[in-house]
Design a protein around this motif. Structure first.
Motif, mmCIF file in Angstrom:
data_model
loop_
_atom_site.group_PDB
_atom_site.id
_atom_site.type_symbol
_atom_site.label_atom_id
_atom_site.label_comp_id
_atom_site.label_asym_id
_atom_site.label_seq_id
_atom_site.Cartn_x
_atom_site.Cartn_y
_atom_site.Cartn_z
ATOM 1 N N ALA A 178 0.828 -1.212 0.000
ATOM 2 C CA ALA A 178 0.000 0.000 0.000
ATOM 3 C C ALA A 178 0.859 1.257 0.000
ATOM 4 O O ALA A 178 0.563 2.222 -0.697
ATOM 5 C CB ALA A 178 -0.927 -0.012 1.217
ATOM 6 N N LYS A 179 1.953 1.252 0.769
ATOM 7 C CA LYS A 179 2.827 2.425 0.826
ATOM 8 C C LYS A 179 3.477 2.694 -0.528
ATOM 9 O O LYS A 179 3.460 3.821 -1.018
ATOM 10 C CB LYS A 179 3.905 2.234 1.897
ATOM 11 N N ILE A 180 4.048 1.653 -1.122
ATOM 12 C CA ILE A 180 4.759 1.887 -2.390
ATOM 13 C C ILE A 180 3.770 2.154 -3.516
ATOM 14 O O ILE A 180 4.038 2.986 -4.393
ATOM 15 C CB ILE A 180 5.727 0.734 -2.719
ATOM 16 N N ASN A 181 2.596 1.518 -3.499
ATOM 17 C CA ASN A 181 1.587 1.794 -4.529
ATOM 18 C C ASN A 181 1.064 3.224 -4.419
ATOM 19 O O ASN A 181 0.797 3.868 -5.428
ATOM 20 C CB ASN A 181 0.434 0.795 -4.431
ATOM 21 N N GLY A 182 0.939 3.728 -3.189
ATOM 22 C CA GLY A 182 0.517 5.109 -2.998
ATOM 23 C C GLY A 182 1.509 6.088 -3.593
ATOM 24 O O GLY A 182 1.127 7.054 -4.257
ATOM 25 N N LEU A 183 2.799 5.840 -3.370
ATOM 26 C CA LEU A 183 3.840 6.708 -3.945
ATOM 27 C C LEU A 183 3.840 6.619 -5.471
ATOM 28 O O LEU A 183 3.938 7.645 -6.157
ATOM 29 C CB LEU A 183 5.207 6.322 -3.393
ATOM 30 N N ILE A 184 3.719 5.415 -5.993
ATOM 31 C CA ILE A 184 3.709 5.241 -7.453
ATOM 32 C C ILE A 184 2.518 5.970 -8.059
ATOM 33 O O ILE A 184 2.656 6.663 -9.078
ATOM 34 C CB ILE A 184 3.706 3.734 -7.822
ATOM 35 N N ASP A 185 1.349 5.830 -7.444
ATOM 36 C CA ASP A 185 0.148 6.511 -7.960
ATOM 37 C C ASP A 185 0.338 8.029 -7.999
ATOM 38 O O ASP A 185 -0.045 8.687 -8.958
ATOM 39 C CB ASP A 185 -1.075 6.160 -7.112
ATOM 40 N N LYS A 186 0.932 8.587 -6.946
ATOM 41 C CA LYS A 186 1.143 10.044 -6.895
ATOM 42 C C LYS A 186 2.119 10.498 -7.981
ATOM 43 O O LYS A 186 1.900 11.507 -8.637
ATOM 44 C CB LYS A 186 1.671 10.460 -5.521
ATOM 45 N N PHE A 187 3.223 9.738 -8.160
ATOM 46 C CA PHE A 187 4.186 10.118 -9.200
ATOM 47 C C PHE A 187 3.577 9.955 -10.589
ATOM 48 O O PHE A 187 3.844 10.759 -11.484
ATOM 49 C CB PHE A 187 5.484 9.310 -9.071
ATOM 50 N N GLU A 188 2.747 8.925 -10.796
ATOM 51 C CA GLU A 188 2.072 8.762 -12.091
ATOM 52 C C GLU A 188 1.120 9.928 -12.343
ATOM 53 O O GLU A 188 1.032 10.437 -13.459
ATOM 54 C CB GLU A 188 1.299 7.440 -12.121
ATOM 55 N N GLU A 189 0.427 10.368 -11.286
ATOM 56 C CA GLU A 189 -0.488 11.497 -11.415
ATOM 57 C C GLU A 189 0.270 12.768 -11.805
ATOM 58 O O GLU A 189 -0.164 13.508 -12.697
ATOM 59 C CB GLU A 189 -1.221 11.696 -10.083
ATOM 60 N N ILE A 190 1.397 13.004 -11.170
ATOM 61 C CA ILE A 190 2.195 14.180 -11.505
ATOM 62 C C ILE A 190 2.736 14.079 -12.929
ATOM 63 O O ILE A 190 2.711 15.052 -13.680
ATOM 64 C CB ILE A 190 3.335 14.378 -10.487
ATOM 65 N N ASN A 191 3.219 12.900 -13.319
ATOM 66 C CA ASN A 191 3.717 12.724 -14.701
ATOM 67 C C ASN A 191 2.619 12.972 -15.714
ATOM 68 O O ASN A 191 2.850 13.592 -16.755
ATOM 69 C CB ASN A 191 4.297 11.323 -14.878
ATOM 70 N N ASN A 192 1.412 12.484 -15.408
ATOM 71 C CA ASN A 192 0.290 12.699 -16.334
ATOM 72 C C ASN A 192 -0.078 14.184 -16.422
ATOM 73 O O ASN A 192 -0.422 14.676 -17.490
ATOM 74 C CB ASN A 192 -0.927 11.873 -15.911
ATOM 75 N N GLN A 193 0.009 14.897 -15.304
ATOM 76 C CA GLN A 193 -0.274 16.329 -15.321
ATOM 77 C C GLN A 193 0.778 17.089 -16.110
ATOM 78 O O GLN A 193 0.459 18.051 -16.816
ATOM 79 C CB GLN A 193 -0.334 16.884 -13.896
ATOM 80 N N LEU A 194 2.033 16.658 -16.004
ATOM 81 C CA LEU A 194 3.091 17.337 -16.742
ATOM 82 C C LEU A 194 2.977 17.092 -18.253
ATOM 83 O O LEU A 194 3.340 17.950 -19.047
ATOM 84 C CB LEU A 194 4.467 16.870 -16.244
ATOM 85 N N LYS A 195 2.455 15.922 -18.636
ATOM 86 C CA LYS A 195 2.282 15.627 -20.059
ATOM 87 C C LYS A 195 1.164 16.469 -20.661
ATOM 88 O O LYS A 195 1.203 16.833 -21.824
ATOM 89 C CB LYS A 195 1.972 14.139 -20.258
ATOM 90 N N ASP A 196 0.121 16.711 -19.825
ATOM 91 C CA ASP A 196 -1.031 17.494 -20.322
ATOM 92 C C ASP A 196 -0.641 18.927 -20.398
ATOM 93 O O ASP A 196 -0.502 19.706 -21.097
ATOM 94 C CB ASP A 196 -2.238 17.370 -19.389
#
Length: 196
Positions: A178-196
């Motif tokens: 849960a801890k590592i998946n939470g971090l991965i989800d947040k970084f994926e969200e930021i990467n997706n925002q930077l792409k948009d």
């Protein structure tokens, strides 16, 4: 009363809470520190346990070969586990503040895969070797006791191993994932925002 509502403008005007990169890096730093602390504590505890088991062998001089083999198997289980577990250190060490978001994400994926290997293959091997070693070790001492005491000793030992295997291990694995998946989800969200 006007019924013409411009949903596009309303949608554009809303302020969505975006994850802060500084906050996320702080969480990542805390995650790294916590896991390195656990790594060091595990090393210390298992090394002390190996030394203690070695001292038991030295001071009590077991007579049966099964006892000696049991001690060797238990120590071997701990050494194998520590060797594999210490390889996680490099994965945590690579999580420094000079990486890009994509590099953080790749490092977290690599760490997740490594943790999964530890949580499945290595932990299974550790428990199997520990179980076999303890059973072999206990045989010499339980064979000298009355049958009821020998059975009680094995039942208590098996119950302790079962609690660790079926309750504590899955709970710990879920918490780590849960801890590592939470971090991965947040970084994926930021990467997706930077792409948009």
């Amino acid at each position: 009363m006007a019924t013409d509502i411009d949903f596009k403008n309303l949608w554009k005007q809303q302020t969505a809470e975006k994850p802060s990169i500084e906050e996320l890096l702080g969480k990542l730093k805390g995650f790294k520190k916590e896991n390195i602390r656990k790594l060091v504590a595990t090393n210390i505890l298992l090394i002390i346990t190996c030394i203690f088991i070695g001292l038991i062998w030295y001071y009590y001089q077991p007579q049966m070969l099964t006892t000696k083999i049991g001690i060797v198997v238990v120590i071997l289980a701990m050494v194998i586990f520590l060797t594999a577990y210490n390889q996680l250190f490099m994965n945590f060490y690579r999580l420094d503040n000079n990486l890009t978001n994509n590099e953080y994400l790749q490092s977290l994926y690599l760490l997740k895969n490594r943790q999964k290997f530890m949580q499945t293959t290595m932990l299974n091997l550790y428990f199997i070797l520990l179980f076999v070693g303890i059973c072999l070790y206990m045989y010499e001492y339980t064979s000298r006791r009355k049958l009821i005491y020998a059975i009680t000793t094995y039942v208590v030992t098996f119950a302790w191993i079962a609690i660790n295997w079926f309750y504590l291990r899955p709970k710990t694995i879920k918490k780590q994932q849960a801890k590592i998946n939470g971090l991965i989800d947040k970084f994926e969200e930021i990467n997706n925002q930077l792409k948009d």
